[in-house]
Design a protein around this motif. Sequence first.
Motif, PDB file in Angstrom:
ATOM      1  N   VAL A 144       0.828  -1.210   0.000  1.00 41.66           N
ATOM      2  CA  VAL A 144       0.000   0.000   0.000  1.00 41.66           C
ATOM      3  C   VAL A 144       0.863   1.262   0.000  1.00 41.66           C
ATOM      4  CG1 VAL A 144      -1.857   1.241   1.178  1.00 41.66           C
ATOM      5  CG2 VAL A 144      -1.788  -1.270   1.250  1.00 41.66           C
ATOM      6  N   ARG A 145       0.689   2.099  -1.040  1.00 39.80           N
ATOM      7  CA  ARG A 145       1.384   3.396  -1.115  1.00 39.80           C
ATOM      8  C   ARG A 145       0.609   4.464  -0.349  1.00 39.80           C
ATOM      9  NH1 ARG A 145       4.475   4.179  -6.623  1.00 39.80           N
ATOM     10  NH2 ARG A 145       4.546   2.052  -7.442  1.00 39.80           N
ATOM     11  N   THR A 146      -0.670   4.582  -0.670  1.00 41.25           N
ATOM     12  CA  THR A 146      -1.563   5.495   0.054  1.00 41.25           C
ATOM     13  C   THR A 146      -2.873   4.761   0.279  1.00 41.25           C
ATOM     14  OG1 THR A 146      -2.599   6.495  -1.915  1.00 41.25           O
ATOM     15  CG2 THR A 146      -0.570   7.534  -1.082  1.00 41.25           C
ATOM     16  N   LEU A 147      -3.657   5.278   1.218  1.00 42.35           N
ATOM     17  CA  LEU A 147      -4.929   4.649   1.584  1.00 42.35           C
ATOM     18  C   LEU A 147      -6.012   5.713   1.595  1.00 42.35           C
ATOM     19  CD1 LEU A 147      -6.286   2.002   2.630  1.00 42.35           C
ATOM     20  CD2 LEU A 147      -5.716   2.785   4.945  1.00 42.35           C
ATOM     21  N   THR A 148      -7.076   5.491   0.833  1.00 44.48           N
ATOM     22  CA  THR A 148      -8.219   6.400   0.814  1.00 44.48           C
ATOM     23  C   THR A 148      -9.449   5.625   1.249  1.00 44.48           C
ATOM     24  OG1 THR A 148      -7.308   7.805  -0.939  1.00 44.48           O
ATOM     25  CG2 THR A 148      -9.682   7.894  -0.589  1.00 44.48           C
ATOM     26  N   LEU A 149     -10.055   6.038   2.362  1.00 46.11           N
ATOM     27  CA  LEU A 149     -11.193   5.331   2.939  1.00 46.11           C
ATOM     28  C   LEU A 149     -12.417   6.228   2.929  1.00 46.11           C
ATOM     29  CD1 LEU A 149      -9.376   3.776   6.044  1.00 46.11           C
ATOM     30  CD2 LEU A 149      -9.749   2.733   3.795  1.00 46.11           C
ATOM     31  N   ILE A 150     -13.482   5.745   2.305  1.00 42.40           N
ATOM     32  CA  ILE A 150     -14.728   6.494   2.190  1.00 42.40           C
ATOM     33  C   ILE A 150     -15.783   5.799   3.035  1.00 42.40           C
ATOM     34  CG2 ILE A 150     -16.480   7.357   0.596  1.00 42.40           C
ATOM     35  CD1 ILE A 150     -14.149   6.990  -1.581  1.00 42.40           C
ATOM     36  N   SER A 151     -16.211   6.453   4.100  1.00 40.95           N
ATOM     37  CA  SER A 151     -17.163   5.860   5.040  1.00 40.95           C
ATOM     38  C   SER A 151     -16.768   4.430   5.404  1.00 40.95           C
ATOM     39  CB  SER A 151     -18.582   5.871   4.441  1.00 40.95           C
ATOM     40  OG  SER A 151     -19.054   7.180   4.249  1.00 40.95           O
ATOM     41  N   PRO A 152     -15.564   4.232   5.926  1.00 41.69           N
ATOM     42  CA  PRO A 152     -15.125   2.868   6.234  1.00 41.69           C
ATOM     43  C   PRO A 152     -15.954   2.239   7.349  1.00 41.69           C
ATOM     44  CG  PRO A 152     -13.618   4.467   7.205  1.00 41.69           C
ATOM     45  CD  PRO A 152     -14.563   5.239   6.326  1.00 41.69           C
ATOM     46  N   ALA A 153     -16.236   0.951   7.194  1.00 45.11           N
ATOM     47  CA  ALA A 153     -17.036   0.223   8.184  1.00 45.11           C
ATOM     48  C   ALA A 153     -16.147  -0.208   9.336  1.00 45.11           C
ATOM     49  CB  ALA A 153     -17.702  -0.982   7.527  1.00 45.11           C
ATOM     50  N   LEU A 154     -15.848   0.738  10.217  1.00 45.90           N
ATOM     51  CA  LEU A 154     -15.058   0.475  11.412  1.00 45.90           C
ATOM     52  C   LEU A 154     -16.002   0.435  12.612  1.00 45.90           C
ATOM     53  CD1 LEU A 154     -12.052   2.849  10.660  1.00 45.90           C
ATOM     54  CD2 LEU A 154     -12.197   0.380  10.271  1.00 45.90           C
ATOM     55  N   GLY A 266     -21.923  13.816   5.794  1.00 51.43           N
ATOM     56  CA  GLY A 266     -22.771  14.306   6.875  1.00 51.43           C
ATOM     57  C   GLY A 266     -24.153  13.685   6.894  1.00 51.43           C
ATOM     58  N   ARG A 267     -24.590  13.128   5.759  1.00 54.50           N
ATOM     59  CA  ARG A 267     -25.912  12.491   5.686  1.00 54.50           C
ATOM     60  C   ARG A 267     -25.802  10.970   5.597  1.00 54.50           C
ATOM     61  NH1 ARG A 267     -29.439  16.384   1.548  1.00 54.50           N
ATOM     62  NH2 ARG A 267     -29.348  18.281   2.841  1.00 54.50           N
ATOM     63  N   ASP A 268     -24.672  10.446   5.999  1.00 54.81           N
ATOM     64  CA  ASP A 268     -24.459   8.995   5.962  1.00 54.81           C
ATOM     65  C   ASP A 268     -25.357   8.333   7.009  1.00 54.81           C
ATOM     66  OD1 ASP A 268     -23.502   6.377   5.948  1.00 54.81           O
ATOM     67  OD2 ASP A 268     -21.424   7.006   5.633  1.00 54.81           O
ATOM     68  N   GLN A 269     -26.245   7.442   6.567  1.00 49.54           N
ATOM     69  CA  GLN A 269     -27.153   6.751   7.475  1.00 49.54           C
ATOM     70  C   GLN A 269     -26.586   5.431   7.982  1.00 49.54           C
ATOM     71  OE1 GLN A 269     -31.437   6.744   6.235  1.00 49.54           O
ATOM     72  NE2 GLN A 269     -30.649   7.639   4.343  1.00 49.54           N
ATOM     73  N   LEU A 270     -25.420   5.031   7.475  1.00 50.24           N
ATOM     74  CA  LEU A 270     -24.872   3.720   7.802  1.00 50.24           C
ATOM     75  C   LEU A 270     -23.598   3.793   8.640  1.00 50.24           C
ATOM     76  CD1 LEU A 270     -25.527   2.094   4.334  1.00 50.24           C
ATOM     77  CD2 LEU A 270     -26.740   1.598   6.461  1.00 50.24           C
ATOM     78  N   VAL A 271     -22.762   4.781   8.381  1.00 50.04           N
ATOM     79  CA  VAL A 271     -21.555   5.003   9.179  1.00 50.04           C
ATOM     80  C   VAL A 271     -21.662   6.394   9.796  1.00 50.04           C
ATOM     81  CG1 VAL A 271     -19.059   5.380   9.090  1.00 50.04           C
ATOM     82  CG2 VAL A 271     -20.066   3.456   7.857  1.00 50.04           C
ATOM     83  N   GLY A 272     -21.594   6.461  11.107  1.00 45.99           N
ATOM     84  CA  GLY A 272     -21.813   7.719  11.803  1.00 45.99           C
ATOM     85  C   GLY A 272     -20.808   8.801  11.436  1.00 45.99           C
ATOM     86  N   TYR A 273     -21.312   9.979  11.144  1.00 46.12           N
ATOM     87  CA  TYR A 273     -20.472  11.141  10.849  1.00 46.12           C
ATOM     88  C   TYR A 273     -19.552  11.449  12.025  1.00 46.12           C
ATOM     89  CZ  TYR A 273     -19.645  15.860   8.859  1.00 46.12           C
ATOM     90  OH  TYR A 273     -19.099  16.979   8.301  1.00 46.12           O
ATOM     91  N   ARG A 274     -20.040  11.115  13.226  1.00 48.95           N
ATOM     92  CA  ARG A 274     -19.252  11.371  14.435  1.00 48.95           C
ATOM     93  C   ARG A 274     -17.989  10.535  14.499  1.00 48.95           C
ATOM     94  NH1 ARG A 274     -23.561   8.179  15.638  1.00 48.95           N
ATOM     95  NH2 ARG A 274     -23.102   6.128  16.554  1.00 48.95           N
ATOM     96  N   MET A 275     -17.920   9.450  13.665  1.00 47.03           N
ATOM     97  CA  MET A 275     -16.759   8.581  13.689  1.00 47.03           C
ATOM     98  C   MET A 275     -15.559   9.217  13.001  1.00 47.03           C
ATOM     99  SD  MET A 275     -17.919   6.170  15.445  1.00 47.03           S
ATOM    100  CE  MET A 275     -16.538   5.034  15.329  1.00 47.03           C
ATOM    101  N   ALA A 276     -15.769  10.303  12.291  1.00 45.10           N
ATOM    102  CA  ALA A 276     -14.683  10.942  11.552  1.00 45.10           C
ATOM    103  C   ALA A 276     -13.555  11.366  12.492  1.00 45.10           C
ATOM    104  CB  ALA A 276     -15.214  12.150  10.785  1.00 45.10           C
ATOM    105  N   ARG A 277     -13.911  11.927  13.622  1.00 45.67           N
ATOM    106  CA  ARG A 277     -12.886  12.410  14.562  1.00 45.67           C
ATOM    107  C   ARG A 277     -12.068  11.243  15.120  1.00 45.67           C
ATOM    108  NH1 ARG A 277     -14.618  16.574  19.156  1.00 45.67           N
ATOM    109  NH2 ARG A 277     -15.018  17.751  17.227  1.00 45.67           N
ATOM    110  N   ARG A 278     -12.749  10.150  15.484  1.00 38.75           N
ATOM    111  CA  ARG A 278     -12.020   9.003  16.026  1.00 38.75           C
ATOM    112  C   ARG A 278     -11.097   8.413  14.964  1.00 38.75           C
ATOM    113  NH1 ARG A 278     -14.257   3.373  18.845  1.00 38.75           N
ATOM    114  NH2 ARG A 278     -12.164   2.518  19.204  1.00 38.75           N
ATOM    115  N   ALA A 279     -11.588   8.317  13.730  1.00 44.53           N
ATOM    116  CA  ALA A 279     -10.769   7.752  12.661  1.00 44.53           C
ATOM    117  C   ALA A 279      -9.544   8.621  12.397  1.00 44.53           C
ATOM    118  CB  ALA A 279     -11.598   7.596  11.387  1.00 44.53           C
ATOM    119  N   ALA A 280      -9.740   9.940  12.396  1.00 52.41           N
ATOM    120  CA  ALA A 280      -8.619  10.850  12.150  1.00 52.41           C
ATOM    121  C   ALA A 280      -7.544  10.703  13.219  1.00 52.41           C
ATOM    122  CB  ALA A 280      -9.121  12.285  12.085  1.00 52.41           C
TER     123      ALA A 280
END
Length: 327
Positions: A144-154, A266-280
């Motif tokens: 893996v050179r770079t990783l781009t995750l879009i609404s990852p299921a974590l 921000g309108r993701d109904q499956l992965v919480g928008y609030r998870m962005a801070r924890r993931a970062a």
Amino acid sequence: MSSTELPETRTAASPATRSRTVRIAAGEELRSVALPGLTLTVRARPGAQPGLPPALYVHGLGGSSQNWSAMMPLLADLVDGEAVDLPGFGDSPPPDDGNYSVTGHARAVIRLLDAAGRGPVHLFGNSLGGAVATRVAAVRPDLVRTLTLISPALPELRAQRAAWPTALLALPGVAPLFARLTKDWTPEQRVRGVLSLCYGDPGRVTDEGLRHAVEEMERRLELPYFWDAMARSSRGIVDAYTLGGQHGLWRQAERVLAPTLLVYGGRDQLVGYRMARRAAAAFRGSRLLTLPEAGHVAMMEYPETVAAAARELITDAAHQAAAEGGS
């Protein structure tokens, strides 16, 4: 996670065992990769010129490589792109061992990259594909050179209410029950349900895009393993959420060395928008893109915006690698 397909397309030849064809966009190529116990369909968007670094795109639950057809052309001048149909999804048949766990899907991705000798790649993942990509980046950093995750299921302690049906689908007997209860639903009704769940604004889907998505849904519903693949992969997500220790997804996120871009809607109904801070915080030195109007599949709703952020990540990583190589 979406089953929607939005590109301008032409029809590709499909295996004789398929009663309906798989749609591909102009400029794309489909090929089948046979591995021991596993056959994967790969959708290629060759780079605009020879010698560009490789990229691999991994879709989410219920999706396919077509989920990346809107964004792949936007990066074709920068990377040589391929999108994989995970085992049991898209045009890839089920794995011989029936393993639909996150680890099983990650192993399929690793085997594909090892067999082709394409690593290291710029790796993209959405939803389930984001969890898979996280695991690949953690256990095989050389790929893996770079990783781009879009609404990852974590894992989330308080899952979104709209995500509960996915967890229920993982329970034994629920998938066949749901199949029976919804047997009278038309493919269009199913697609509109997916759109309302996965898009921040379903109105962004064109009439042509809706028609193509319905055709794809019709094709998938004819597959004898459709519900089994959905149920077992759902179970794989639930199992991954409950796994702790060194194999837990959050612990593996902390082990990722590749420069990482995180994209949340921000309108993701499956992965919480609030998870962005924890993931970062978990992915060291990561960059975060938040799209207030986007849903669960930002690369389909806002492909230009996501591609621009990915372009910046890939370009900056290349400059950093060049600087380190010259020092």
